[in-house]
Design a protein around this motif. Structure first.
Motif, PDB file in Angstrom:
ATOM      1  N   LEU A 135      47.322 -38.472  54.836  1.00 59.89           N
ATOM      2  CA  LEU A 135      46.280 -38.016  53.925  1.00 59.89           C
ATOM      3  C   LEU A 135      46.932 -37.030  52.976  1.00 59.89           C
ATOM      4  CD1 LEU A 135      43.551 -37.211  56.598  1.00 59.89           C
ATOM      5  CD2 LEU A 135      43.752 -39.300  55.271  1.00 59.89           C
ATOM      6  N   LEU A 136      46.862 -37.293  51.713  1.00 65.75           N
ATOM      7  CA  LEU A 136      47.569 -36.467  50.756  1.00 65.75           C
ATOM      8  C   LEU A 136      46.848 -35.144  50.547  1.00 65.75           C
ATOM      9  CD1 LEU A 136      48.556 -39.096  48.044  1.00 65.75           C
ATOM     10  CD2 LEU A 136      49.966 -38.169  49.887  1.00 65.75           C
ATOM     11  N   PRO A 137      47.543 -34.014  50.768  1.00 61.94           N
ATOM     12  CA  PRO A 137      46.947 -32.715  50.456  1.00 61.94           C
ATOM     13  C   PRO A 137      46.973 -32.489  48.954  1.00 61.94           C
ATOM     14  CG  PRO A 137      49.217 -32.431  51.120  1.00 61.94           C
ATOM     15  CD  PRO A 137      48.907 -33.905  51.259  1.00 61.94           C
ATOM     16  N   PRO A 138      46.286 -31.471  48.477  1.00 61.58           N
ATOM     17  CA  PRO A 138      46.356 -31.164  47.049  1.00 61.58           C
ATOM     18  C   PRO A 138      47.808 -30.991  46.616  1.00 61.58           C
ATOM     19  CG  PRO A 138      44.629 -29.881  48.094  1.00 61.58           C
ATOM     20  CD  PRO A 138      45.380 -30.579  49.204  1.00 61.58           C
ATOM     21  N   ALA A 139      48.152 -31.517  45.444  1.00 61.23           N
ATOM     22  CA  ALA A 139      49.545 -31.528  44.998  1.00 61.23           C
ATOM     23  C   ALA A 139      50.122 -30.125  44.844  1.00 61.23           C
ATOM     24  CB  ALA A 139      49.652 -32.283  43.677  1.00 61.23           C
ATOM     25  N   THR A 140      49.267 -29.119  44.677  1.00 62.51           N
ATOM     26  CA  THR A 140      49.743 -27.762  44.464  1.00 62.51           C
ATOM     27  C   THR A 140      50.068 -27.058  45.774  1.00 62.51           C
ATOM     28  OG1 THR A 140      47.451 -26.963  44.463  1.00 62.51           O
ATOM     29  CG2 THR A 140      48.432 -27.498  42.334  1.00 62.51           C
ATOM     30  N   GLU A 141      49.724 -27.653  46.900  1.00 63.76           N
ATOM     31  CA  GLU A 141      49.937 -26.996  48.178  1.00 63.76           C
ATOM     32  C   GLU A 141      51.309 -27.337  48.745  1.00 63.76           C
ATOM     33  OE1 GLU A 141      48.021 -24.747  49.579  1.00 63.76           O
ATOM     34  OE2 GLU A 141      46.692 -24.918  47.855  1.00 63.76           O
ATOM     35  N   GLU A 142      51.962 -26.349  49.355  1.00 71.87           N
ATOM     36  CA  GLU A 142      53.226 -26.590  50.024  1.00 71.87           C
ATOM     37  C   GLU A 142      52.975 -27.302  51.351  1.00 71.87           C
ATOM     38  OE1 GLU A 142      56.308 -23.077  48.950  1.00 71.87           O
ATOM     39  OE2 GLU A 142      54.630 -22.491  50.218  1.00 71.87           O
ATOM     40  N   PRO A 143      53.924 -28.121  51.798  1.00 76.66           N
ATOM     41  CA  PRO A 143      53.782 -28.718  53.132  1.00 76.66           C
ATOM     42  C   PRO A 143      53.665 -27.627  54.185  1.00 76.66           C
ATOM     43  CG  PRO A 143      55.561 -29.756  51.896  1.00 76.66           C
ATOM     44  CD  PRO A 143      55.133 -28.548  51.098  1.00 76.66           C
ATOM     45  N   ALA A 144      52.920 -27.925  55.244  1.00 75.08           N
ATOM     46  CA  ALA A 144      52.699 -26.929  56.287  1.00 75.08           C
ATOM     47  C   ALA A 144      54.007 -26.445  56.891  1.00 75.08           C
ATOM     48  CB  ALA A 144      51.798 -27.520  57.364  1.00 75.08           C
ATOM     49  N   SER A 145      54.947 -27.353  57.099  1.00 73.51           N
ATOM     50  CA  SER A 145      56.221 -26.961  57.701  1.00 73.51           C
ATOM     51  C   SER A 145      56.958 -25.953  56.822  1.00 73.51           C
ATOM     52  CB  SER A 145      57.092 -28.199  57.938  1.00 73.51           C
ATOM     53  OG  SER A 145      57.335 -28.892  56.726  1.00 73.51           O
ATOM     54  N   THR A 146      56.800 -26.075  55.505  1.00 67.65           N
ATOM     55  CA  THR A 146      57.433 -25.137  54.583  1.00 67.65           C
ATOM     56  C   THR A 146      56.803 -23.753  54.702  1.00 67.65           C
ATOM     57  OG1 THR A 146      57.908 -26.928  53.029  1.00 67.65           O
ATOM     58  CG2 THR A 146      57.962 -24.694  52.152  1.00 67.65           C
ATOM     59  N   VAL A 147      55.479 -23.712  54.856  1.00 71.37           N
ATOM     60  CA  VAL A 147      54.781 -22.438  55.028  1.00 71.37           C
ATOM     61  C   VAL A 147      55.254 -21.742  56.294  1.00 71.37           C
ATOM     62  CG1 VAL A 147      52.525 -21.358  55.374  1.00 71.37           C
ATOM     63  CG2 VAL A 147      52.760 -23.266  53.771  1.00 71.37           C
ATOM     64  N   ILE A 148      55.342 -22.499  57.386  1.00 73.14           N
ATOM     65  CA  ILE A 148      55.765 -21.932  58.662  1.00 73.14           C
ATOM     66  C   ILE A 148      57.211 -21.451  58.584  1.00 73.14           C
ATOM     67  CG2 ILE A 148      56.180 -22.436  61.103  1.00 73.14           C
ATOM     68  CD1 ILE A 148      53.914 -24.537  60.853  1.00 73.14           C
TER      69      ILE A 148
END
Length: 213
Positions: A135-148
């Protein structure tokens, strides 16, 4: 966490909700809907989840579900976002503790935190932090793994004096990806997690970053 507990959704999820709650009652209702979705997912998997199931488990009308979510995809994405937020809170709390003897110990504590969420958070094994969904997240959001990985890397630089560099950040990011993949595999067929795979996750994560810490 109780059904009535309030929380703040990750920014990417708020855009998916028709009426972002501003009152405690609305926030509690949204939490109940997501808790109900998580419980259903634990039993049947996210592929079979419907908005009708969410409404029935929450003791709400289907209209209440659609008041907040336009469709089942929005429910799943919002739950995945909540899972990420809860994981980030737990990781931040763990890294803020001052009793880790080394950066390696702190990293292994992060892995243990991920394992605990797999065991204790309804719906987490299926959705984790959302990246397992097609499921594609909003294009402006970083992948969760990148946030972590960003949060973990920042803590290592600030607390343990790790030399910040592109190579260091790549190693931490890789460690997060390895931990997620192996821990998820450990829980694929075992509710408590397969010990051998969990041990391998800890060993592999350490190996990825040993030269950078």
């Amino acid at each position: 966490m109780s059904n009535s507990e309030t929380y703040t959704l990750h920014p990417g999820a708020t855009a998916l909700i028709r009426n972002e709650p501003v009152q405690a009652r609305s926030t509690a209702r949204l939490a109940t809907l997501l808790d109900s979705a998580a419980a259903a997912i634990d039993e049947i998997g996210y592929e079979k989840l419907t908005t009708a199931m969410v409404a029935e488990r929450a003791g709400a009308s289907i209209g209440t579900v659609y008041r907040y979510f336009p469709d089942r995809i929005a429910v799943l994405q919002s739950l995945a976002s909540r899972n990420l937020e809860r994981l980030m809170v737990r990781i931040s709390e763990e890294l803020a503790r001052g009793d880790h003897a080394s950066a390696q110990d702190a990293l292994l504590a992060v892995v243990d935190t991920l394992v605990d969420l797999f065991r204790s958070e309804p719906g987490f094994r299926s959705l984790r932090v959302g990246d397992v969904l097609d499921l594609l997240p909003p294009a402006t959001e970083e992948p969760a793994s990148t946030v972590i990985a960003g949060a973990v890397g920042d803590a290592f630089v600030e607390r343990f004096g790790a030399a910040d560099s592109a190579e260091f950040r790549l190693a931490v990011g890789s460690a997060v990806e390895v931990a997620d993949a192996l821990v998820a595999r450990a829980f694929a067929r075992s509710s408590p997690g397969e010990d051998a795979l969990l041990a391998e996750a800890r060993r592999a994560v350490t190996a990825v970053v040993v030269d950078r810490l």
